[in-house]
Design a protein around this motif. Structure first.
Motif, mmCIF file in Angstrom:
data_model
loop_
_atom_site.group_PDB
_atom_site.id
_atom_site.type_symbol
_atom_site.label_atom_id
_atom_site.label_comp_id
_atom_site.label_asym_id
_atom_site.label_seq_id
_atom_site.Cartn_x
_atom_site.Cartn_y
_atom_site.Cartn_z
ATOM 1 N N VAL A 1 18.403 1.620 10.101
ATOM 2 C CA VAL A 1 17.554 1.488 8.921
ATOM 3 C C VAL A 1 17.331 2.883 8.342
ATOM 4 N N LEU A 2 17.560 3.029 7.052
ATOM 5 C CA LEU A 2 17.334 4.303 6.375
ATOM 6 C C LEU A 2 16.096 4.173 5.498
ATOM 7 N N ILE A 3 15.146 5.068 5.686
ATOM 8 C CA ILE A 3 13.922 5.064 4.884
ATOM 9 C C ILE A 3 13.772 6.430 4.233
ATOM 10 N N ILE A 4 13.600 6.427 2.924
ATOM 11 C CA ILE A 4 13.409 7.664 2.165
ATOM 12 C C ILE A 4 11.922 7.806 1.867
ATOM 13 N N THR A 5 11.368 8.979 2.162
ATOM 14 C CA THR A 5 9.951 9.203 1.896
ATOM 15 C C THR A 5 9.750 10.529 1.172
ATOM 16 N N ILE B 1 23.058 7.780 -4.718
ATOM 17 C CA ILE B 1 22.251 7.345 -5.864
ATOM 18 C C ILE B 1 20.803 7.108 -5.439
ATOM 19 N N GLN B 2 20.631 6.542 -4.245
ATOM 20 C CA GLN B 2 19.279 6.263 -3.743
ATOM 21 C C GLN B 2 18.534 7.544 -3.364
ATOM 22 N N LEU B 3 19.279 8.562 -2.970
ATOM 23 C CA LEU B 3 18.642 9.787 -2.483
ATOM 24 C C LEU B 3 18.108 10.684 -3.598
ATOM 25 N N LYS C 1 6.781 5.976 1.380
ATOM 26 C CA LYS C 1 8.142 5.474 1.190
ATOM 27 C C LYS C 1 8.506 5.408 -0.285
ATOM 28 N N THR C 2 9.714 5.891 -0.608
ATOM 29 C CA THR C 2 10.222 5.793 -1.975
ATOM 30 C C THR C 2 11.482 4.941 -2.057
ATOM 31 N N GLY C 3 12.054 4.601 -0.906
ATOM 32 C CA GLY C 3 13.247 3.758 -0.899
ATOM 33 C C GLY C 3 13.640 3.414 0.525
ATOM 34 N N SER C 4 14.436 2.360 0.680
ATOM 35 C CA SER C 4 14.898 1.977 2.017
ATOM 36 C C SER C 4 16.193 1.191 1.912
ATOM 37 N N MET C 5 16.996 1.259 2.962
ATOM 38 C CA MET C 5 18.275 0.552 3.032
ATOM 39 C C MET C 5 18.551 0.187 4.480
ATOM 40 N N HIS C 6 19.293 -0.879 4.676
ATOM 41 C CA HIS C 6 19.784 -1.189 6.013
ATOM 42 C C HIS C 6 21.054 -2.009 5.876
ATOM 43 N N MET D 1 0.841 -1.197 0.000
ATOM 44 C CA MET D 1 0.000 0.000 0.000
ATOM 45 C C MET D 1 0.875 1.246 0.000
ATOM 46 N N ASN D 2 1.514 1.515 -1.159
ATOM 47 C CA ASN D 2 2.360 2.702 -1.309
ATOM 48 C C ASN D 2 3.452 2.774 -0.252
ATOM 49 N N GLY D 3 4.022 1.610 0.081
ATOM 50 C CA GLY D 3 5.111 1.614 1.043
ATOM 51 C C GLY D 3 4.665 1.774 2.474
ATOM 52 N N ARG D 4 3.370 1.647 2.744
ATOM 53 C CA ARG D 4 2.865 1.835 4.097
ATOM 54 C C ARG D 4 2.353 0.518 4.662
#
Length: 381
Positions: free
Chosen positions: A252-256, A277-279, A262-267, A1-4
């Motif tokens: 944990v890094l979450i880009i919103t 590049i992710q940002l 959420k548009t991206g995530s990394m850990h 659901m859109n990263g949620r």
């Protein structure tokens, strides 16, 4: 659901209290409606019985409520008192030791030796933990028992210092208002209030977020640091989603986007180059959203300038395609505006080009129709 994830509010405790905030019963963690109703009915009936025993004497009411809890634990009041007496010597030593400690090391006075003994005796009874806690402190004031209930029944600490969460909430609200993307850094909190960075988070902030390449990108971001244990509290303050990635290893890094999608995530381990590049995509998406708002209020030239900026920088194929489509859509709006202003020659030029070259089928069709209209009107003059 859109990263949620579906928001469920995190751990909770429910306290069934009298009008003067004395706790009759408690239940913790999300439970079914039937279980919550069952606990509520038990509390109401028990309190009614206590008032029938004596409507004025609090000690008699406490005795009644305690016996009701002990009955749920298959224990009599007399047996419980024997167990308390057995615990008193050790409880007294614990109390004395706490009283000798430097008071700046703890933020509230320790419970009495009798209370310590009562809690230990109740815990050894077995059975339902909530009944154990309330048997040790029947009809206690909510302020006296809420922490014991929450921490023992949910296995989580009551966080008294909310400064980190309020700071994070303000940062998220500012990002939403300014249209800025967000980098959420979720970490395992350390220290007394569990809000200090753990060693892995410290290293990541220093070596990755502090690298020159990432610093330059993060100027376009709101950076929000949140202890994992306090995510639910922040969610309640800001309506931020409870992200599934929070379960991963720290940090944990979450880009919103500004709205929290959420548009991206990394850990785990990530290099500065990988993070940069992710940002960038979230920045570009935010820029496109800004251009769209400009176009919606009639600021077509500024909108085109913003879109042309995104078009000329390296980005993903998806964002590049979206940018080109938005440019054509805004140019169509320009053509329609010029046509309405009577600038037929200028409108014809831009619309004719769109009718042939636009990658948006609707833009091509509308432009072609307008071209026919302009040429027909010109031919009739």
């Amino acid at each position: 659901m859109n990263g949620r994830l579906q928001k469920n509010g995190g751990n909770v405790a429910s306290y069934f209290c009298t009008a003067d905030s004395r706790v009759v019963h408690a239940i913790a963690k999300p439970v079914s409606a039937d279980k919550l109703l069952q606990a509520a009915v038990w509390a109401v009936e028990t309190h009614r019985g206590a008032l029938l025993a004596d409507s004025q004497d609090l000690l008699i009411q406490r005795d009644f409520v305690q016996q009701a809890h002990l009955a749920k634990l298959d224990t009599t009041r007399e047996s419980f008192r024997w167990k308390i007496d057995e615990e008193m010597p050790a409880a007294t030593k614990t109390y004395d030791k706490k009283m000798k400690d430097d008071k700046t090391r703890w933020k509230e006075s320790p419970g009495s030796a009798f209370l310590i003994a009562s809690r230990r005796a109740a815990q050894k009874l077995g059975g339902n933990r909530a009944h154990q806690i309330m048997a040790a402190q029947p009809l206690a004031k909510l302020s006296e028992v809420y922490k014991e209930v929450f921490e023992k029944l949910t296995d989580e600490r009551v966080i008294n210092n909310r400064g980190v969460i309020f700071t994070a909430a303000r940062a998220l609200e500012a990002a939403r208002e300014s249209g800025m993307p967000v980098l959420l850094v979720l970490y395992d909190g350390k220290g007394d209030d569990k809000d200090e960075w753990d060693s892995k988070t410290k290293d990541m902030v220093k070596d990755v977020l502090g690298s020159p390449r990432v610093v330059s990108v993060l100027r376009n971001y709101a950076k929000v640091y949140v202890p994992k244990r306090q995510i639910a509290a922040l969610s309640n303050l800001t309506d931020m989603p409870l992200y599934e990635e929070a379960r991963n290893s720290t940090p944990v890094l979450i880009i919103t986007d500004p709205a929290g999608t959420k548009t991206g995530s990394m850990h785990g381990t990530i290099s500065p180059d990988q993070l940069a590049i992710q940002l960038w995509p979230a920045i570009h998406m935010t820029t496109l959203a800004h251009a769209q708002k400009l176009a919606e209020v009639g600021e077509l030239t500024p909108a085109l300038k913003v879109l042309q900026t995104v078009r000329t920088v390296p980005t993903s194929a998806e964002i590049h395609k979206r940018t080109l489509l938005m440019i054509d859509q805004v140019k169509l709006m320009v053509g329609e505006k010029w046509l309405a202003e009577g600038r037929h020659e200028s409108a014809l030029k831009i619309l004719a080009k769109l009718s042939r070259l636009s990658g948006d089928e609707d833009v091509r069709r509308i432009s072609a129709d307008l071209v026919v209209r302009i040429r027909t009107e010109n031919a009739g003059q």
